[in-house]
Design a protein around this motif. Structure first.
Motif, PDB file in Angstrom:
ATOM      1  N   ASP A 111       0.831  -1.209   0.000  1.00 13.08           N
ATOM      2  CA  ASP A 111       0.000   0.000   0.000  1.00 13.08           C
ATOM      3  C   ASP A 111       0.863   1.255   0.000  1.00 13.08           C
ATOM      4  O   ASP A 111       1.932   1.300   0.628  1.00 13.08           O
ATOM      5  N   ARG A 112       0.368   2.282  -0.688  1.00 13.31           N
ATOM      6  CA  ARG A 112       0.961   3.608  -0.555  1.00 13.31           C
ATOM      7  C   ARG A 112       0.045   4.427   0.341  1.00 13.31           C
ATOM      8  O   ARG A 112      -1.129   4.627   0.033  1.00 13.31           O
ATOM      9  N   VAL A 113       0.590   4.852   1.466  1.00 13.54           N
ATOM     10  CA  VAL A 113      -0.188   5.607   2.450  1.00 13.54           C
ATOM     11  C   VAL A 113       0.399   7.012   2.540  1.00 13.54           C
ATOM     12  O   VAL A 113       1.606   7.175   2.725  1.00 13.54           O
ATOM     13  N   ARG A 114      -0.479   7.998   2.413  1.00 14.22           N
ATOM     14  CA  ARG A 114       0.017   9.381   2.476  1.00 14.22           C
ATOM     15  C   ARG A 114      -0.991  10.277   3.184  1.00 14.22           C
ATOM     16  O   ARG A 114      -2.174   9.954   3.286  1.00 14.22           O
ATOM     17  N   CYS A 115      -0.481  11.388   3.660  1.00 16.64           N
ATOM     18  CA  CYS A 115      -1.325  12.409   4.269  1.00 16.64           C
ATOM     19  C   CYS A 115      -0.623  13.751   4.065  1.00 16.64           C
ATOM     20  O   CYS A 115       0.590  13.859   4.278  1.00 16.64           O
ATOM     21  N   CYS A 116      -1.385  14.697   3.650  1.00 21.14           N
ATOM     22  CA  CYS A 116      -2.842  14.555   3.559  1.00 21.14           C
ATOM     23  C   CYS A 116      -3.285  15.042   2.188  1.00 21.14           C
ATOM     24  O   CYS A 116      -2.541  15.755   1.496  1.00 21.14           O
ATOM     25  N   ASP A 117      -4.529  14.730   1.795  1.00 19.37           N
ATOM     26  CA  ASP A 117      -5.051  15.244   0.532  1.00 19.37           C
ATOM     27  C   ASP A 117      -5.551  16.674   0.756  1.00 19.37           C
ATOM     28  O   ASP A 117      -5.377  17.255   1.830  1.00 19.37           O
ATOM     29  N   GLU A 118      -6.191  17.259  -0.256  1.00 22.45           N
ATOM     30  CA  GLU A 118      -6.605  18.647  -0.174  1.00 22.45           C
ATOM     31  C   GLU A 118      -7.616  18.896   0.943  1.00 22.45           C
ATOM     32  O   GLU A 118      -7.754  20.014   1.441  1.00 22.45           O
ATOM     33  N   GLN A 119      -8.319  17.834   1.320  1.00 21.43           N
ATOM     34  CA  GLN A 119      -9.297  17.968   2.401  1.00 21.43           C
ATOM     35  C   GLN A 119      -8.757  17.465   3.738  1.00 21.43           C
ATOM     36  O   GLN A 119      -9.512  17.298   4.691  1.00 21.43           O
ATOM     37  N   GLY A 120      -7.456  17.217   3.787  1.00 22.04           N
ATOM     38  CA  GLY A 120      -6.825  16.827   5.041  1.00 22.04           C
ATOM     39  C   GLY A 120      -7.018  15.377   5.418  1.00 22.04           C
ATOM     40  O   GLY A 120      -6.808  15.005   6.579  1.00 22.04           O
ATOM     41  N   ARG A 121      -7.384  14.518   4.465  1.00 30.25           N
ATOM     42  CA  ARG A 121      -7.649  13.113   4.752  1.00 30.25           C
ATOM     43  C   ARG A 121      -6.439  12.243   4.438  1.00 30.25           C
ATOM     44  O   ARG A 121      -5.609  12.580   3.585  1.00 30.25           O
ATOM     45  N   VAL A 122      -6.355  11.109   5.121  1.00 26.61           N
ATOM     46  CA  VAL A 122      -5.350  10.101   4.813  1.00 26.61           C
ATOM     47  C   VAL A 122      -5.788   9.380   3.535  1.00 26.61           C
ATOM     48  O   VAL A 122      -6.973   9.063   3.362  1.00 26.61           O
ATOM     49  N   GLU A 123      -4.831   9.132   2.649  1.00 26.63           N
ATOM     50  CA  GLU A 123      -5.105   8.386   1.425  1.00 26.63           C
ATOM     51  C   GLU A 123      -4.389   7.046   1.449  1.00 26.63           C
ATOM     52  O   GLU A 123      -3.250   6.955   1.905  1.00 26.63           O
ATOM     53  N   SER A 160      -4.281  13.680  10.637  1.00 33.95           N
ATOM     54  CA  SER A 160      -2.870  13.739  11.017  1.00 33.95           C
ATOM     55  C   SER A 160      -2.361  15.162  10.876  1.00 33.95           C
ATOM     56  O   SER A 160      -2.698  15.862   9.917  1.00 33.95           O
ATOM     57  N   ARG A 161      -1.540  15.578  11.841  1.00 35.63           N
ATOM     58  CA  ARG A 161      -0.858  16.858  11.734  1.00 35.63           C
ATOM     59  C   ARG A 161       0.542  16.665  11.161  1.00 35.63           C
ATOM     60  O   ARG A 161       1.254  17.639  10.913  1.00 35.63           O
ATOM     61  N   VAL A 162       0.924  15.402  10.996  1.00 34.08           N
ATOM     62  CA  VAL A 162       2.230  15.055  10.436  1.00 34.08           C
ATOM     63  C   VAL A 162       2.023  14.603   8.994  1.00 34.08           C
ATOM     64  O   VAL A 162       1.206  13.720   8.724  1.00 34.08           O
ATOM     65  N   GLU A 163       2.751  15.215   8.067  1.00 29.35           N
ATOM     66  CA  GLU A 163       2.666  14.793   6.681  1.00 29.35           C
ATOM     67  C   GLU A 163       3.579  13.592   6.458  1.00 29.35           C
ATOM     68  O   GLU A 163       4.676  13.505   7.015  1.00 29.35           O
ATOM     69  N   PHE A 164       3.104  12.663   5.632  1.00 26.68           N
ATOM     70  CA  PHE A 164       3.910  11.489   5.306  1.00 26.68           C
ATOM     71  C   PHE A 164       3.466  10.921   3.968  1.00 26.68           C
ATOM     72  O   PHE A 164       2.337  11.158   3.508  1.00 26.68           O
ATOM     73  N   ASP A 165       4.353  10.209   3.353  1.00 25.14           N
ATOM     74  CA  ASP A 165       4.062   9.542   2.078  1.00 25.14           C
ATOM     75  C   ASP A 165       4.984   8.335   2.021  1.00 25.14           C
ATOM     76  O   ASP A 165       6.193   8.477   1.825  1.00 25.14           O
ATOM     77  N   ILE A 166       4.422   7.155   2.221  1.00 23.81           N
ATOM     78  CA  ILE A 166       5.248   5.961   2.330  1.00 23.81           C
ATOM     79  C   ILE A 166       4.606   4.790   1.611  1.00 23.81           C
ATOM     80  O   ILE A 166       3.379   4.647   1.606  1.00 23.81           O
ATOM     81  N   GLU A 167       5.425   3.974   0.992  1.00 28.31           N
ATOM     82  CA  GLU A 167       4.962   2.705   0.435  1.00 28.31           C
ATOM     83  C   GLU A 167       5.325   1.614   1.434  1.00 28.31           C
ATOM     84  O   GLU A 167       6.504   1.424   1.764  1.00 28.31           O
ATOM     85  N   VAL A 168       4.326   0.929   1.925  1.00 30.07           N
ATOM     86  CA  VAL A 168       4.540  -0.062   2.979  1.00 30.07           C
ATOM     87  C   VAL A 168       5.223  -1.291   2.382  1.00 30.07           C
ATOM     88  O   VAL A 168       4.697  -1.886   1.431  1.00 30.07           O
TER      89      VAL A 168
END
Length: 233
Positions: A138-150, A168-176
């Motif tokens: 999975d690729r998990v990231r935060c956040c989209d334009e509406q502040g949601r986890v994708e 989340s107040r922490v931005e991240f973009d990771i492939e698990v």
């Protein structure tokens, strides 16, 4: 000789001190065997099948509250069961959330199980309870334009979030990586989870083989008793 002079039958004679002691001894031994058998069965069940865990912090509020005792199914993933997004799991954080501590051997796990079986222990300091947000690939990231986890480009519906919390107040973009999990608490502003360990080996992800089991229900307090529903996505 009259009937009144006849000796009473053996079974009607008063039992002597030795016979009383033997009967008492047999009764005690029976109860000891029953008690030990029950304890052994409880320890084995707590070690390998189901185990109670005490929730020590507010990181999973409002789903799980401080002081809740939950029952963890240790067989949920043992026989082909798949860890799914939304599952609430207990895992050993050694090597991902906690560094440099040896894992307990079989004897240590039995002692932990014994403590759990009689209510004296509910896991170790390296055990964590979190919700699975991403699985291997999975690729998990935060956040989209509406502040949601994708997850894989799709916004994640999270009705379990603590009221008033942002995803989340922490931005991240990771492939698990395969064989690992991205986990987060439901009370995002009060949870040290995968986001906290982005710079650590594994990038904050947890190895699948460190998962102890899936939280099935809240067993205590009584007014919160009930099955815990996973939020699969």
């Amino acid at each position: 000789m009259t009937d009144s002079d006849a000796q009473p039958p053996e079974r009607d004679r008063p039992a002597g001190p030795v016979k009383v002691w033997l009967r008492w001894s047999r009764s005690v031994r029976l109860w000891v065997v029953v008690a030990l058998s029950t304890l052994v069965l409880s320890v084995l069940t707590s070690t390998f099948v189901m185990q109670p865990f005490l929730i020590p912090s507010g990181s999973m509020e409002a789903t799980l509250q401080v002081g809740d005792r939950v029952i963890v199914n240790k067989l949920a993933y043992r026989f082909g069961g798949e860890i799914r997004r939304g599952d609430v799991i207990v895992f050993d954080g050694t090597g991902s959330f906690v560094a440099g501590e040896a894992e307990p051997g079989l004897f240590g796990r039995l002692l932990r199980g014994a403590g759990g079986a009689v209510g004296l222990a509910s896991g170790s300091e390296t055990d964590y309870v979190k919700r699975v947000i991403g699985v291997g690939g999975d690729r998990v990231r935060c956040c989209d334009e509406q502040g949601r986890v994708e997850v894989n480009g799709e916004p994640l519906a999270e009705p379990y979030l603590y009221p008033g919390d942002e995803p989340s107040r922490v931005e991240f973009d990771i492939e698990v990586p395969e064989g690992r999990l991205w986990v987060m608490g439901d009370h995002r502003s009060d949870s040290a989870d995968s986001r906290e360990y982005l710079g650590s080996p594994g990038g904050g992800t947890v190895p699948v083989d460190k998962v102890i089991g899936r939280v099935e229900l809240i067993g205590w307090p009584v007014d919160r008793w009930g099955r815990l529903r996973s939020a699969h996505g």
